[in-house]
Motif scaffolding. Structure first.
Motif, short mmCIF file in Angstrom:
data_model
loop_
_atom_site.label_atom_id
_atom_site.label_comp_id
_atom_site.label_asym_id
_atom_site.label_seq_id
_atom_site.Cartn_x
_atom_site.Cartn_y
_atom_site.Cartn_z
N LEU A 59 -14.60 -22.95 -36.82
CA LEU A 59 -15.23 -21.86 -37.56
C LEU A 59 -15.95 -22.38 -38.79
N TRP A 60 -15.28 -23.23 -39.54
CA TRP A 60 -15.88 -23.79 -40.75
C TRP A 60 -17.13 -24.61 -40.42
N GLN A 61 -17.06 -25.41 -39.36
CA GLN A 61 -18.23 -26.22 -38.97
C GLN A 61 -19.40 -25.35 -38.54
N ARG A 62 -19.10 -24.29 -37.77
CA ARG A 62 -20.17 -23.37 -37.33
C ARG A 62 -20.81 -22.67 -38.52
N ARG A 63 -19.98 -22.24 -39.45
CA ARG A 63 -20.47 -21.43 -40.55
C ARG A 63 -21.09 -22.26 -41.68
N PHE A 64 -20.46 -23.37 -42.04
CA PHE A 64 -20.91 -24.14 -43.20
C PHE A 64 -21.34 -25.55 -42.85
N GLY A 65 -20.54 -26.27 -42.09
CA GLY A 65 -20.91 -27.59 -41.60
C GLY A 65 -20.83 -28.74 -42.59
N GLU A 66 -20.75 -28.45 -43.85
CA GLU A 66 -20.67 -29.56 -44.82
C GLU A 66 -19.80 -29.16 -46.00
N GLN A 67 -19.26 -30.19 -46.66
CA GLN A 67 -18.41 -29.95 -47.82
C GLN A 67 -19.21 -29.21 -48.90
N PRO A 68 -18.56 -28.33 -49.63
CA PRO A 68 -19.26 -27.58 -50.68
C PRO A 68 -19.77 -28.51 -51.79
N ALA A 69 -20.96 -28.22 -52.27
CA ALA A 69 -21.58 -29.07 -53.28
C ALA A 69 -21.01 -28.85 -54.67
N ASP A 70 -20.57 -27.64 -54.95
CA ASP A 70 -20.05 -27.34 -56.29
C ASP A 70 -18.91 -26.32 -56.18
N GLN A 71 -18.37 -25.94 -57.32
CA GLN A 71 -17.23 -25.03 -57.35
C GLN A 71 -17.58 -23.66 -56.78
N LYS A 72 -18.79 -23.20 -57.04
CA LYS A 72 -19.21 -21.89 -56.55
C LYS A 72 -19.26 -21.88 -55.02
N TYR A 91 -17.64 -23.93 -53.06
CA TYR A 91 -16.24 -24.10 -52.61
C TYR A 91 -15.54 -22.73 -52.57
N ALA A 92 -15.69 -21.97 -53.65
CA ALA A 92 -15.06 -20.65 -53.73
C ALA A 92 -15.57 -19.73 -52.63
N LYS A 93 -16.85 -19.80 -52.35
CA LYS A 93 -17.46 -18.97 -51.30
C LYS A 93 -16.86 -19.32 -49.93
N GLN A 94 -16.75 -20.60 -49.65
CA GLN A 94 -16.20 -21.02 -48.36
C GLN A 94 -14.73 -20.63 -48.23
N VAL A 95 -13.96 -20.81 -49.31
CA VAL A 95 -12.55 -20.46 -49.29
C VAL A 95 -12.39 -18.96 -49.06
N ARG A 96 -13.15 -18.14 -49.79
CA ARG A 96 -13.07 -16.68 -49.63
C ARG A 96 -13.38 -16.27 -48.20
N PHE A 97 -14.41 -16.86 -47.62
CA PHE A 97 -14.78 -16.55 -46.24
C PHE A 97 -13.65 -16.85 -45.28
N LEU A 98 -13.05 -18.02 -45.40
CA LEU A 98 -11.98 -18.43 -44.48
C LEU A 98 -10.71 -17.61 -44.68
N LEU A 99 -10.41 -17.26 -45.92
CA LEU A 99 -9.24 -16.41 -46.18
C LEU A 99 -9.47 -15.01 -45.62
N TYR A 100 -10.68 -14.49 -45.79
CA TYR A 100 -11.01 -13.17 -45.26
C TYR A 100 -10.87 -13.15 -43.75
N ARG A 101 -11.23 -14.24 -43.12
CA ARG A 101 -11.13 -14.33 -41.67
C ARG A 101 -9.70 -14.42 -41.18
N GLY A 102 -8.75 -14.69 -42.09
CA GLY A 102 -7.35 -14.63 -41.70
C GLY A 102 -6.64 -15.97 -41.58
N TYR A 103 -7.12 -16.97 -42.30
CA TYR A 103 -6.46 -18.26 -42.28
C TYR A 103 -5.67 -18.44 -43.58
N ALA A 104 -4.53 -19.08 -43.48
CA ALA A 104 -3.64 -19.26 -44.64
C ALA A 104 -4.27 -20.20 -45.66
#
Length: 145
Positions: free
Chosen positions: A108-121, A123-136
């Protein structure tokens, strides 16, 4: 208006032909179509006894469907709880599901983002997305390490 046992059974079978349903979900749908609760309970019990209505099949089908659409176990567990299924049954079905949740998360992460976050903002966006999708959270943090 569903006012005979035959009509209720026919409508229940029509709904089950489309996809698996839980007992409570099917009962609610039949009530909305004008059936009486007493008749619904009797007919649904017959369907359960005949093996045509199964909470276990419903759980397996729902988990597989939601997992294939990128949902994680936390979200799936919550959705099933809201649908009135027993917590123990949900936990058992999730444990028995042949799904590698870590692999699902990575895909899911690779499909949606594919690369490590460049900055804190980012990173926070990717984490929020994955948490919303239901991952611990611990799985998500592990993903970024």
């Amino acid at each position: 208006m569903l006012d005979t046992p035959t009509e209720i059974r026919r409508k229940a079978m029509d709904l089950l032909a489309r996809r698996e349903h839980g007992v409570q979900e099917l009962s609610r749908k039949l009530l909305q179509r004008g059936a009486e609760q007493e008749l619904i309970d009797i007919e649904l019990q017959k369907l359960v006894e005949e093996g045509l209505l199964s909470e276990q099949r419903y759980l397996e089908s729902y988990i597989r469907s939601r997992a294939n659409s990128g949902r994680g176990p936390v979200r799936i567990r919550e959705e099933l709880s809201q649908r009135g299924l027993a917590r123990d049954d949900i936990e058992q079905a999730l444990a028995q599901a042949d799904i590698d949740w870590q692999e699902q998360l990575l895909e899911l992460w690779q499909r949606r983002f594919g690369e490590q976050p460049a900055d804190q903002k980012a990173y926070a966006k990717q984490v929020r997305f994955l948490l919303y999708r239901g991952y611990a959270m611990d799985w998500v943090q592990k993903l970024f390490k």
